[in-house]
Design a protein around this motif. Structure first.
Motif, PDB file in Angstrom:
ATOM      1  N   GLY A 130     -14.686 -56.804 -35.794  1.00  0.00           N
ATOM      2  CA  GLY A 130     -15.264 -55.645 -36.479  1.00  0.00           C
ATOM      3  C   GLY A 130     -14.486 -54.397 -36.124  1.00  0.00           C
ATOM      4  O   GLY A 130     -13.284 -54.456 -35.830  1.00  0.00           O
ATOM      5  N   THR A 131     -15.181 -53.240 -36.106  1.00  0.00           N
ATOM      6  CA  THR A 131     -14.499 -51.975 -35.834  1.00  0.00           C
ATOM      7  C   THR A 131     -15.359 -51.061 -34.971  1.00  0.00           C
ATOM      8  O   THR A 131     -16.590 -51.191 -34.932  1.00  0.00           O
ATOM      9  CB  THR A 131     -14.193 -51.224 -37.142  1.00  0.00           C
ATOM     10  OG1 THR A 131     -15.420 -50.719 -37.695  1.00  0.00           O
ATOM     11  CG2 THR A 131     -13.489 -52.091 -38.147  1.00  0.00           C
ATOM     12  N   LEU A 132     -14.665 -50.153 -34.304  1.00  0.00           N
ATOM     13  CA  LEU A 132     -15.278 -48.943 -33.787  1.00  0.00           C
ATOM     14  C   LEU A 132     -14.742 -47.831 -34.687  1.00  0.00           C
ATOM     15  O   LEU A 132     -13.522 -47.630 -34.770  1.00  0.00           O
ATOM     16  CB  LEU A 132     -14.883 -48.697 -32.331  1.00  0.00           C
ATOM     17  CG  LEU A 132     -15.315 -47.340 -31.758  1.00  0.00           C
ATOM     18  CD1 LEU A 132     -16.839 -47.209 -31.733  1.00  0.00           C
ATOM     19  CD2 LEU A 132     -14.737 -47.142 -30.350  1.00  0.00           C
ATOM     20  N   CYS A 133     -15.637 -47.130 -35.384  1.00  0.00           N
ATOM     21  CA  CYS A 133     -15.165 -46.160 -36.360  1.00  0.00           C
ATOM     22  C   CYS A 133     -15.922 -44.837 -36.246  1.00  0.00           C
ATOM     23  O   CYS A 133     -17.062 -44.789 -35.770  1.00  0.00           O
ATOM     24  CB  CYS A 133     -15.288 -46.707 -37.781  1.00  0.00           C
ATOM     25  SG  CYS A 133     -16.978 -47.111 -38.273  1.00  0.00           S
ATOM     26  N   VAL A 134     -15.246 -43.764 -36.685  1.00  0.00           N
ATOM     27  CA  VAL A 134     -15.857 -42.430 -36.782  1.00  0.00           C
ATOM     28  C   VAL A 134     -15.779 -42.009 -38.229  1.00  0.00           C
ATOM     29  O   VAL A 134     -14.790 -42.269 -38.931  1.00  0.00           O
ATOM     30  CB  VAL A 134     -15.145 -41.428 -35.852  1.00  0.00           C
ATOM     31  CG1 VAL A 134     -15.437 -41.757 -34.397  1.00  0.00           C
ATOM     32  CG2 VAL A 134     -13.648 -41.397 -36.098  1.00  0.00           C
ATOM     33  N   ILE A 135     -16.846 -41.349 -38.714  1.00  0.00           N
ATOM     34  CA  ILE A 135     -16.987 -41.023 -40.132  1.00  0.00           C
ATOM     35  C   ILE A 135     -17.479 -39.579 -40.264  1.00  0.00           C
ATOM     36  O   ILE A 135     -18.295 -39.102 -39.474  1.00  0.00           O
ATOM     37  CB  ILE A 135     -17.977 -41.996 -40.820  1.00  0.00           C
ATOM     38  CG1 ILE A 135     -17.454 -43.443 -40.722  1.00  0.00           C
ATOM     39  CG2 ILE A 135     -18.218 -41.609 -42.273  1.00  0.00           C
ATOM     40  CD1 ILE A 135     -18.446 -44.471 -41.193  1.00  0.00           C
TER      41      ILE A 135
END
Length: 491
Positions: A130-135
């Motif tokens: 999966g991911t570690l994301c910032v939005i």
């Protein structure tokens, strides 16, 4: 390959999903360790949304989410799918000009996303889970290499925590499997602290010691309350010697199991390898079945010894008495061989059963095999060893005499053997057998003297079986009738 590099896209996706399942993390509860990271990342990058997103075959599920309340999205609705597919970081500063994203409902509608930066969550084997994301909801410049590196460091922290959860889950599963295996196998493991007398157990405790054993087995002294009184002193002495000399603790003892009665246990223990350790670790195993088999084997050996002595005594008597009845060496050998064949027939029947009883039908099949024109009928009965040997000798003497002097000398001669038992169960109930010869080619007359064979038959019937025997020399052939106490049960 461990990293999946040699797999085609479909196989690689299956490999990735298998790895995701190994972590046992999908659909688990929120955890502070993950939530602290997403909050810290959101503060560090000054964004309203930060996610730990795990992607399976149909959805992207949020293990931790900061700034949003939805628990998951369809896989094709989010941006994390592209990080998983491309296996590299993804930065989008204006999704409206990105052909892959401009029609995405999260871009065209709430929350109107305008910035995304996500890095892979890489498993121990290289699979992207999966991911570690910032939005952000507003456009902003792309992060520099240093900022992406920081985001990747936090992703590594996330995967370290996930790896720890995976290790703990595998450990708990292995322990659970071990406990179940111990329960099924009748084995319990235990640890005993000789300084405090504390005792802890795992495994098949209820099977070994009975229900409610936990309270009693909390201490070493409590354990001895479950030991059979006759074994307590010896078992205590073995334990005390083991404690005093730090030698292995090995013993077999009986327990008073309230549900299963008296059971045999074997105990094997040794001391922890640390110098001066007071912890004795070991296993207890239910060996009741082994003990039972050992006792049965000992009983069988004693029974075989007894029967061999009886057999040798019978053979010795036959050899001795036949010597006086034989007319010459050849006659002696023939008579001995015939009677030993009869004993062998009896032993064959016993060996095919349980050494202690034999079938009347099985014996008659052996007789019929040696003398094919003997026909028989009657209920199948279970004869004890001494009765079976006596009947085998009885039939052998009659059959041998019929082959030499009676009905079986002629081509049309035959023997009919019939037997039955009286109805009821009174003490005068009798077993009755008739041996009837017919069709012989010569006249049948009584013998001039009593032969050893006759004496052997009378001894078998009268002395060994407690019955009576009558012989009638009819014109058509010899008829023999015996009557015995009806002590044999039907097979």
């Amino acid at each position: 390959m461990a990293d999946g590099a040699d797999l085609d896209p479909a196989e690689r996706e299956r490999w990735r999903l298998d790895t995701l399942r190994e972590y046992r993390i999908m659909d688990t509860d929120r955890e502070p360790a993950f939530d602290r990271v997403t909050k810290l990342v959101a503060d560090l990058f000054d964004v309203p949304i930060a996610l730990v997103s795990l992607v399976d075959d149909k959805r992207q599920w949020f293990k931790s989410s900061y700034g949003v309340n939805v628990p998951e999205l369809p896989r094709n609705a989010g941006m994390c799918q592209f990080v998983v597919t491309d296996e590299q970081a993804l930065v989008v500063t204006d999704p409206l000009v990105d052909a892959r994203l401009r029609d995405n409902p999260l871009v065209t509608g709430e929350p109107f996303l305008r910035f995304y930066a996500g890095v892979p969550l890489r498993a121990y084997n290289g699979a992207i889970l999966g991911t570690l994301c910032v939005i952000d909801r507003k456009e902003r410049p792309a992060p520099d290499a240093r900022e992406i590196e920081r985001l990747e460091d936090f992703a590594a922290i996330i995967m370290a925590e996930a790896g720890l959860r995976r290790t703990v889950a595998e450990r708990d599963e292995a322990r659970h499997m071990l406990e179940r295996a111990l329960n099924f196998s009748g084995i319990a493991t235990w640890q005993y602290d000789a300084r405090t007398d504390r005792l802890s157990t795992q495994g098949a405790g209820a099977e070994l010691w009975g229900s409610g054993f936990e309270a009693t087995l909390a201490t070493g002294n409590g354990f001895f309350d479950l030991v059979h009184p006759d074994d307590r002193a010896a078992l205590r002495a073995i334990l005390e010697e083991s404690i005093a000399n730090r030698t292995p603790y090995l013993a077999e003892y009986r327990v008073l199991n309230p549900e299963r009665g008296v059971r045999w246990n074997a105990v094997r223990g040794d001391w922890d390898g640390q110098p001066g350790s007071a912890t004795l670790t070991g296993v207890s195993i239910d060996i009741t079945e082994q003990k039972s088999r050992q006792e049965n084997a000992n009983l069988l050996m004693r029974e075989l010894h007894h029967r061999m002595r009886n057999l040798f005594a019978t053979v010795s008597a036959i050899i001795s008495l036949t010597r006086h009845a034989a007319s010459d060496v050849d006659d002696y050998v023939e008579r001995i061989s015939s009677r030993l064949d009869a004993l062998n027939r009896a032993q064959n029947v016993l060996l095919s059963a349980n050494f202690m009883t034999g079938s009347m039908h099985a014996l008659m099949r052996e007789v019929e095999a040696a003398f094919p024109r003997i026909h028989w009928s009657g209920p199948d009965l279970l004869l004890p060893e001494n009765a079976l040997v006596a009947m085998a000798l009885f039939f052998n003497e009659l059959a041998t005499n019929a082959a030499k002097h009676g009905a079986l000398t002629g081509e049309n001669g035959r023997v009919d053997v019939r037997w039955s038992q009286d109805e009821g169960d009174g003490e005068d109930r009798r077993f009755r057998l008739t041996w009837a010869e017919s069709g012989g080619g010569r006249e049948v007359v009584p013998p001039e003297r009593t032969s050893f064979g006759t004496l052997l038959m009378e001894r078998s019937v009268k002395n060994n079986l407690g019955g009576t025997i009558e012989r009638h020399w009819e014109p058509g052939g010899l008829t023999v009738e015996i009557a015995l106490p009806a002590r044999w049960r039907e097979a």
